[in-house]
Design a protein around this motif. Structure first.
Motif, PDB file in Angstrom:
ATOM      1  N   GLY A  19      16.229  69.231 -72.754  1.00 32.00           N
ATOM      2  CA  GLY A  19      17.653  69.032 -72.971  1.00 32.00           C
ATOM      3  C   GLY A  19      18.030  67.776 -73.720  1.00 32.00           C
ATOM      4  N   VAL A  20      17.061  66.930 -74.033  1.00 32.10           N
ATOM      5  CA  VAL A  20      17.361  65.699 -74.760  1.00 32.10           C
ATOM      6  C   VAL A  20      17.815  66.034 -76.187  1.00 32.10           C
ATOM      7  N   VAL A  21      18.866  65.351 -76.637  1.00 32.71           N
ATOM      8  CA  VAL A  21      19.396  65.560 -77.984  1.00 32.71           C
ATOM      9  C   VAL A  21      18.540  64.804 -78.999  1.00 32.71           C
ATOM     10  N   LEU A  22      18.202  65.482 -80.078  1.00 35.51           N
ATOM     11  CA  LEU A  22      17.471  64.870 -81.168  1.00 35.51           C
ATOM     12  C   LEU A  22      18.282  64.963 -82.451  1.00 35.51           C
ATOM     13  N   ARG A  32      13.645  76.554 -87.699  1.00 33.43           N
ATOM     14  CA  ARG A  32      12.730  76.300 -86.588  1.00 33.43           C
ATOM     15  C   ARG A  32      11.643  75.367 -87.105  1.00 33.43           C
ATOM     16  N   VAL A  33      11.531  74.204 -86.469  1.00 30.75           N
ATOM     17  CA  VAL A  33      10.652  73.162 -86.993  1.00 30.75           C
ATOM     18  C   VAL A  33       9.827  72.530 -85.870  1.00 30.75           C
ATOM     19  N   VAL A  34       8.783  71.837 -86.279  1.00 30.53           N
ATOM     20  CA  VAL A  34       8.079  70.907 -85.405  1.00 30.53           C
ATOM     21  C   VAL A  34       8.591  69.521 -85.759  1.00 30.53           C
ATOM     22  N   ALA A  35       9.107  68.808 -84.766  1.00 28.13           N
ATOM     23  CA  ALA A  35       9.714  67.502 -85.013  1.00 28.13           C
ATOM     24  C   ALA A  35       8.910  66.407 -84.330  1.00 28.13           C
ATOM     25  N   LEU A  36       8.747  65.302 -85.030  1.00 30.72           N
ATOM     26  CA  LEU A  36       8.061  64.129 -84.509  1.00 30.72           C
ATOM     27  C   LEU A  36       9.085  63.051 -84.222  1.00 30.72           C
ATOM     28  N   VAL A  37       9.147  62.561 -82.981  1.00 28.96           N
ATOM     29  CA  VAL A  37      10.099  61.505 -82.617  1.00 28.96           C
ATOM     30  C   VAL A  37       9.733  60.215 -83.345  1.00 28.96           C
ATOM     31  N   THR A  38      10.721  59.629 -84.009  1.00 26.69           N
ATOM     32  CA  THR A  38      10.499  58.398 -84.773  1.00 26.69           C
ATOM     33  C   THR A  38      11.178  57.186 -84.151  1.00 26.69           C
ATOM     34  N   GLU A  39      12.200  57.409 -83.324  1.00 22.91           N
ATOM     35  CA  GLU A  39      12.901  56.296 -82.662  1.00 22.91           C
ATOM     36  C   GLU A  39      13.384  56.764 -81.299  1.00 22.91           C
ATOM     37  N   GLY A  40      13.360  55.834 -80.345  1.00 24.37           N
ATOM     38  CA  GLY A  40      13.881  56.121 -79.018  1.00 24.37           C
ATOM     39  C   GLY A  40      12.768  56.271 -78.002  1.00 24.37           C
ATOM     40  N   SER A  41      13.187  56.268 -76.739  1.00 23.38           N
ATOM     41  CA  SER A  41      12.222  56.394 -75.650  1.00 23.38           C
ATOM     42  C   SER A  41      12.862  57.139 -74.493  1.00 23.38           C
ATOM     43  N   GLU A  42      12.075  57.456 -73.494  1.00 26.81           N
ATOM     44  CA  GLU A  42      12.552  58.223 -72.349  1.00 26.81           C
ATOM     45  C   GLU A  42      13.764  57.549 -71.715  1.00 26.81           C
ATOM     46  N   GLY A  43      14.790  58.317 -71.452  1.00 25.20           N
ATOM     47  CA  GLY A  43      16.004  57.788 -70.843  1.00 25.20           C
ATOM     48  C   GLY A  43      17.115  57.501 -71.831  1.00 25.20           C
ATOM     49  N   ASP A  44      16.811  57.481 -73.134  1.00 24.69           N
ATOM     50  CA  ASP A  44      17.850  57.264 -74.138  1.00 24.69           C
ATOM     51  C   ASP A  44      18.775  58.477 -74.218  1.00 24.69           C
ATOM     52  N   ARG A  45      20.019  58.231 -74.670  1.00 27.09           N
ATOM     53  CA  ARG A  45      20.988  59.317 -74.818  1.00 27.09           C
ATOM     54  C   ARG A  45      20.554  60.309 -75.892  1.00 27.09           C
ATOM     55  N   PHE A  46      19.881  59.800 -76.919  1.00 30.84           N
ATOM     56  CA  PHE A  46      19.380  60.684 -77.970  1.00 30.84           C
ATOM     57  C   PHE A  46      18.155  60.036 -78.600  1.00 30.84           C
ATOM     58  N   ALA A  69      10.166  62.080-101.515  1.00 32.21           N
ATOM     59  CA  ALA A  69      11.128  62.522-100.506  1.00 32.21           C
ATOM     60  C   ALA A  69      10.391  63.245 -99.386  1.00 32.21           C
ATOM     61  N   GLY A  70      10.810  63.005 -98.156  1.00 30.36           N
ATOM     62  CA  GLY A  70      10.209  63.700 -97.029  1.00 30.36           C
ATOM     63  C   GLY A  70       9.907  62.767 -95.888  1.00 30.36           C
ATOM     64  N   PRO A  71       9.373  63.287 -94.784  1.00 31.41           N
ATOM     65  CA  PRO A  71       9.066  62.457 -93.624  1.00 31.41           C
ATOM     66  C   PRO A  71       8.100  61.325 -93.974  1.00 31.41           C
ATOM     67  N   ASP A  72       8.336  60.171 -93.394  1.00 31.59           N
ATOM     68  CA  ASP A  72       7.489  58.992 -93.555  1.00 31.59           C
ATOM     69  C   ASP A  72       7.335  58.607 -95.019  1.00 31.59           C
ATOM     70  N   ALA A  73       8.399  58.828 -95.795  1.00 36.42           N
ATOM     71  CA  ALA A  73       8.375  58.474 -97.215  1.00 36.42           C
ATOM     72  C   ALA A  73       9.642  57.682 -97.533  1.00 36.42           C
TER      73      ALA A  73
END
Length: 345
Positions: A19-22, A32-46, A69-73
């Protein structure tokens, strides 16, 4: 995960299984994607994330024209993976949503295309990299990606002068000027069309920069009228004094409006505030001068919506709005709004 709607800031909204918002970059609504968390930690609002794999892509997805252009670029462009028409649809959604959420207004505004879509940026800030190369920062990072060529760079040499119609504007080579090569003319034409300045009228050009709008307003009101431009940056204000016959005042806009030297009434106000908006005390200072029309140029739809709500509380309603895609491939959008005093029926 399945991605939801676009959100202001160049990302789409998604929810993890818990249920965490990303806020997911490099994705599009309904993908439909595979997403890698880049910022934030457990307990954050998003959390912030990047779509690192697309499992079920949108029909609007295209190969990014830029290899950086793209992730990590490079973090400069948000939407190179969307076709240009769909980019404008996404921005239209954002502008309408911000107006509805922050100002309670339903709008039919549509973000308008402005060419070129690549090679449009007049000002670039590269980072020097070892070996004599150049680079650009990653998104929300000090890390640098080395680039050979940036596709949105107009490739213009640094210049101390810019021409718009009959006017030549002295500018600082590294100072503010409208980023898109077509923006000065597009915005001047729109401001004049909305403001309808008449000979003999009085006008304020707030956050005047080097006097882009003030120069044309001064032409329109003629020698029987007057225009005062107020700008907080000393160098820009000095250039405004050269660039236009309007009076150029170097001052903080809010302090000047609240001070003893500003006029008590004006016919027109044009303002082009920074990304954070004008805010309450500036809005109050404008409304207190009872202009017949206020034309607000905004580079952030959320700030515009908040200020439109402040104007509405003080009797000035939104009567016209145009939005322009003056930052193609990014999430940014430029709006021009006309506000007028609303009389009780």
């Amino acid at each position: 995960m399945v991605c939801g709607p676009v959100a202001h800031g160049g990302h789409v909204v998604a929810r993890a299984e818990d249920g965490v918002v990303l806020f997911v970059r490099h994705a599009l609504p309904d993908e439909r994607v595979v997403a890698l968390v880049t910022e934030g930690s457990e307990g954050d609002r998003f959390l912030r994330a990047d779509a690192v794999q697309v499992l079920d892509g949108s029909v609007h997805r295209v190969p990014p024209p830029c290899p950086y252009a793209g992730p990590d670029a490079c973090g400069g462009c948000d939407f190179q993976h969307a076709d240009p028409a769909y980019q404008r649809e996404l921005k239209t959604t954002v502008v309408r949503e911000q107006l509805q959420r922050l100002a309670g207004l339903e709008s039919e505004v549509v973000v308008e295309e402005v060419d070129p879509l690549l090679g449009w940026r007049t000002r670039m800030q590269y980072v020097d990299v070892p070996g004599g190369g150049q680079g650009l920062h990653k998104h929300r990072s000090h890390d640098v990606v080395e680039v050979e060529t940036c596709l949105i760079d107009a490739g213009l040499p640094a210049s101390g002068h810019e021409q718009v119609g009959p006017h030549v504007f002295a500018v600082e080579p590294d100072g503010f000027w409208q980023p898109h090569v077509a923006a000065p003319q597009v915005l001047v034409d729109t401001v004049r069309e909305m403001a309808r300045p008449q000979p003999g009228e009085s006008a304020l050009d707030l956050y005047a920069g080097v006097g882009l709008f003030g120069a044309f307003l001064a032409d329109d009101v003629g020698p029987a009228g007057w225009v005062t431009g107020v700008e907080g940056d000393a160098a820009a204000s000095a250039h405004a004094a050269e660039n236009t016959r309007a009076e150029a005042v170097h001052a903080d806009v809010q302090r000047w409006l609240e001070g003893p030297d500003s006029p008590r009434h004006v016919d027109l106000v044009v303002l082009d505030p920074p990304r954070t908006g004008a805010k309450q005390r500036v809005v109050e200072g404008i409304v207190g001068r009872t202009p017949r029309a206020v034309v607000y140029v905004a580079c952030d739809p959320a700030a515009l919506a908040r200020d439109v709500a402040l104007f509405a509380e003080r009797g000035y309603g939104l009567v016209a709005l145009r939005a322009f895609d003056l930052f193609p491939m990014t999430h940014h959008v430029e709006c021009v709004a006309l506000l007028e005093h609303v009389t009780d029926q």
